[in-house]
Every structure is written in structure tokens, then in C-alpha cells.
Design a protein around this motif. Structure first.
Motif, mmCIF file in Angstrom:
data_model
loop_
_atom_site.group_PDB
_atom_site.id
_atom_site.type_symbol
_atom_site.label_atom_id
_atom_site.label_comp_id
_atom_site.label_asym_id
_atom_site.label_seq_id
_atom_site.Cartn_x
_atom_site.Cartn_y
_atom_site.Cartn_z
ATOM 1 N N ALA A 28 13.488 20.374 104.593
ATOM 2 C CA ALA A 28 13.473 21.774 105.043
ATOM 3 C C ALA A 28 12.120 22.426 104.754
ATOM 4 O O ALA A 28 11.586 23.164 105.590
ATOM 5 N N GLN A 29 11.566 22.153 103.586
ATOM 6 C CA GLN A 29 10.250 22.711 103.240
ATOM 7 C C GLN A 29 9.166 22.197 104.188
ATOM 8 O O GLN A 29 8.164 22.873 104.402
ATOM 9 N N ALA A 30 9.396 21.019 104.778
ATOM 10 C CA ALA A 30 8.432 20.445 105.727
ATOM 11 C C ALA A 30 8.646 20.987 107.143
ATOM 12 O O ALA A 30 7.952 20.582 108.068
ATOM 13 N N GLY A 31 9.633 21.864 107.311
ATOM 14 C CA GLY A 31 9.841 22.508 108.603
ATOM 15 C C GLY A 31 10.957 21.945 109.455
ATOM 16 O O GLY A 31 11.146 22.382 110.592
ATOM 17 N N LEU A 32 11.713 20.990 108.946
ATOM 18 C CA LEU A 32 12.841 20.458 109.705
ATOM 19 C C LEU A 32 14.054 21.357 109.520
ATOM 20 O O LEU A 32 14.213 22.003 108.481
ATOM 21 N N ASP A 33 14.909 21.393 110.527
ATOM 22 C CA ASP A 33 16.170 22.118 110.462
ATOM 23 C C ASP A 33 17.192 21.127 109.894
ATOM 24 O O ASP A 33 17.526 20.148 110.555
ATOM 25 N N VAL A 34 17.676 21.354 108.676
ATOM 26 C CA VAL A 34 18.424 20.340 107.926
ATOM 27 C C VAL A 34 19.865 20.764 107.659
ATOM 28 O O VAL A 34 20.132 21.887 107.252
ATOM 29 N N ASP A 35 20.779 19.823 107.875
ATOM 30 C CA ASP A 35 22.168 19.957 107.424
ATOM 31 C C ASP A 35 22.409 18.874 106.384
ATOM 32 O O ASP A 35 22.077 17.709 106.618
ATOM 33 N N VAL A 36 22.988 19.244 105.253
ATOM 34 C CA VAL A 36 23.366 18.283 104.216
ATOM 35 C C VAL A 36 24.884 18.298 104.156
ATOM 36 O O VAL A 36 25.485 19.357 103.927
ATOM 37 N N ARG A 37 25.495 17.124 104.392
ATOM 38 C CA ARG A 37 26.964 17.061 104.459
ATOM 39 C C ARG A 37 27.498 15.770 103.850
ATOM 40 O O ARG A 37 26.850 14.735 103.927
ATOM 41 N N ARG A 38 28.702 15.859 103.332
ATOM 42 C CA ARG A 38 29.408 14.630 102.938
ATOM 43 C C ARG A 38 29.619 13.800 104.188
ATOM 44 O O ARG A 38 29.936 14.337 105.261
ATOM 45 N N ALA A 39 29.464 12.506 104.062
ATOM 46 C CA ALA A 39 29.583 11.608 105.218
ATOM 47 C C ALA A 39 30.941 11.742 105.890
ATOM 48 O O ALA A 39 31.037 11.683 107.116
ATOM 49 N N GLY A 40 31.978 11.954 105.118
ATOM 50 C CA GLY A 40 33.315 12.085 105.679
ATOM 51 C C GLY A 40 33.520 13.338 106.513
ATOM 52 O O GLY A 40 34.490 13.444 107.254
ATOM 53 N N HIS A 41 32.609 14.301 106.415
ATOM 54 C CA HIS A 41 32.711 15.548 107.174
ATOM 55 C C HIS A 41 31.853 15.557 108.423
ATOM 56 O O HIS A 41 31.826 16.555 109.143
#
Length: 167
Positions: A28-41
Motif C-alpha cells: 500500500a505504501q508503494a501505491g498499490l490498492d491492497v486487500d488483506v484477507r483470510r484465504a477462506g474468505h
């Protein structure tokens, strides 16, 4: 709008989720739009430009939710980066240690889909929370070896991913 990144993970006690969050922060700090999620979700990866997928490793195996996501056909053709987390205590070295920390099935699947990397980060085990066996395992490990996560190493690897996907 910047590139979209998914950082997905399998965790039992939260330590691998903390690694995933740290990777997500660097991206995110590098400018990417990031989602962090549990793999099961995770329901699909078609809306992402890259996928970082990791799992805690127990007895030489990734957790089911992460293995299941890695098996999805929609990962084929994606930009994929893999990480494993889990070694704690004093670890075996060489091929013997490798089979416990870098599961061969995961490595083969990563190769088949063209994953860029599969790194192994140290893990963490706490004597608080979890079941009886996990607490006893933690108590049997020298406190100096209970948390082997190297946050600088994790940040360097995440920066490598960000650099590969810079616009």
C-alpha cells in the motif's frame, strides 16, 4: 487507480495474518490498492493484478484454506507470490528442514502456475491462547526461539514485489 493486490493467508493463531498485514502495508505504501484477507474468505481473484498467498505450515503442510485457494483455476495466469510461515525453535537445516517448511505440493503447484517466488519466514507460537497441545509446545521452546518472524526480511520481500509491479 493503481494496481490491485490481494494478500491472502491461512492462519491458526494469527501470526501469519500479522505477516500478511505487514506485506499489505508495504504494498500500500508503494501505491498499490491492497486487500488483506483470510484465504477462506476470498471468493475470486479476477479483480486483482497480483496475488500474494501465504500460510502457516504445520507438520509440513499448508492450512486447508490456503491450499484450497492455491488450487483455484482463476489463479492460473495471475501474478502470484507465495510465502510460508511457521518454523519456530531450533530448526533442521538443508533438505530435511526444507520439507517441513516449504511443502513440496505447494512448491509444485506454485511452479505449475508460474508463481514468482516462494519464501519461508520464521513463525511465532505463543504459550497464551490456543489448545493444550499448542500451549505445551510453546512452553517447551526456549523463549528466544518462540517468535522467529524477521520483520525486516518480510518488508524487503514485500518491497521486491512492489518494485516488480510499480507503474
Amino acid at each position: 487507480m493503481g494496481k490491485r493486490a490481494l494478500v491472502a493467508y491461512g492462519t491458526k493463531s494469527g501470526a501469519t495474518g500479522e505477516i500478511a498485514a505487514a506485506i499489505g502495508d508495504v504494498l500500500a505504501q508503494a501505491g498499490l490498492d491492497v486487500d488483506v484477507r483470510r484465504a477462506g474468505h476470498v471468493r475470486g481473484v479476477e479483480n486483482y493484478d497480483l496475488v500474494v498467498l501465504g500460510s502457516a505450515v504445520y507438520m509440513g503442510r499448508w492450512l486447508h484454506e490456503a491450499r484450497r485457494l492455491l488450487s483455484r483455476r482463476d489463479l492460473e495466469g495471475c501474478e502470484v507470490w507465495l510465502f510460508s510461515s511457521g518454523p519456530v525453535g531450533e530448526q533442521a537445516r538443508g533438505r530435511e528442514g526444507e520439507k517441513w517448511t516449504r511443502p513440496p505440493r505447494i512448491t509444485r503447484r506454485g511452479e505449475r502456475i508460474g508463481a514468482h517466488d516462494h519464501v519461508v519466514f520464521g513463525g511465532s507460537v505463543s504459550e497464551h491462547g490456543g489448545g493444550f497441545l499448542r500451549r505445551n509446545m510453546a512452553k517447551s521452546i526456549d523463549p528466544a526461539f518462540r517468535d522467529l518472524r524477521d520483520w525486516d526480511e518480510i518488508a524487503v520481500w514485500a518491497s521486491k514485489i512492489a518494485s516488480a509491479h510499480a507503474e
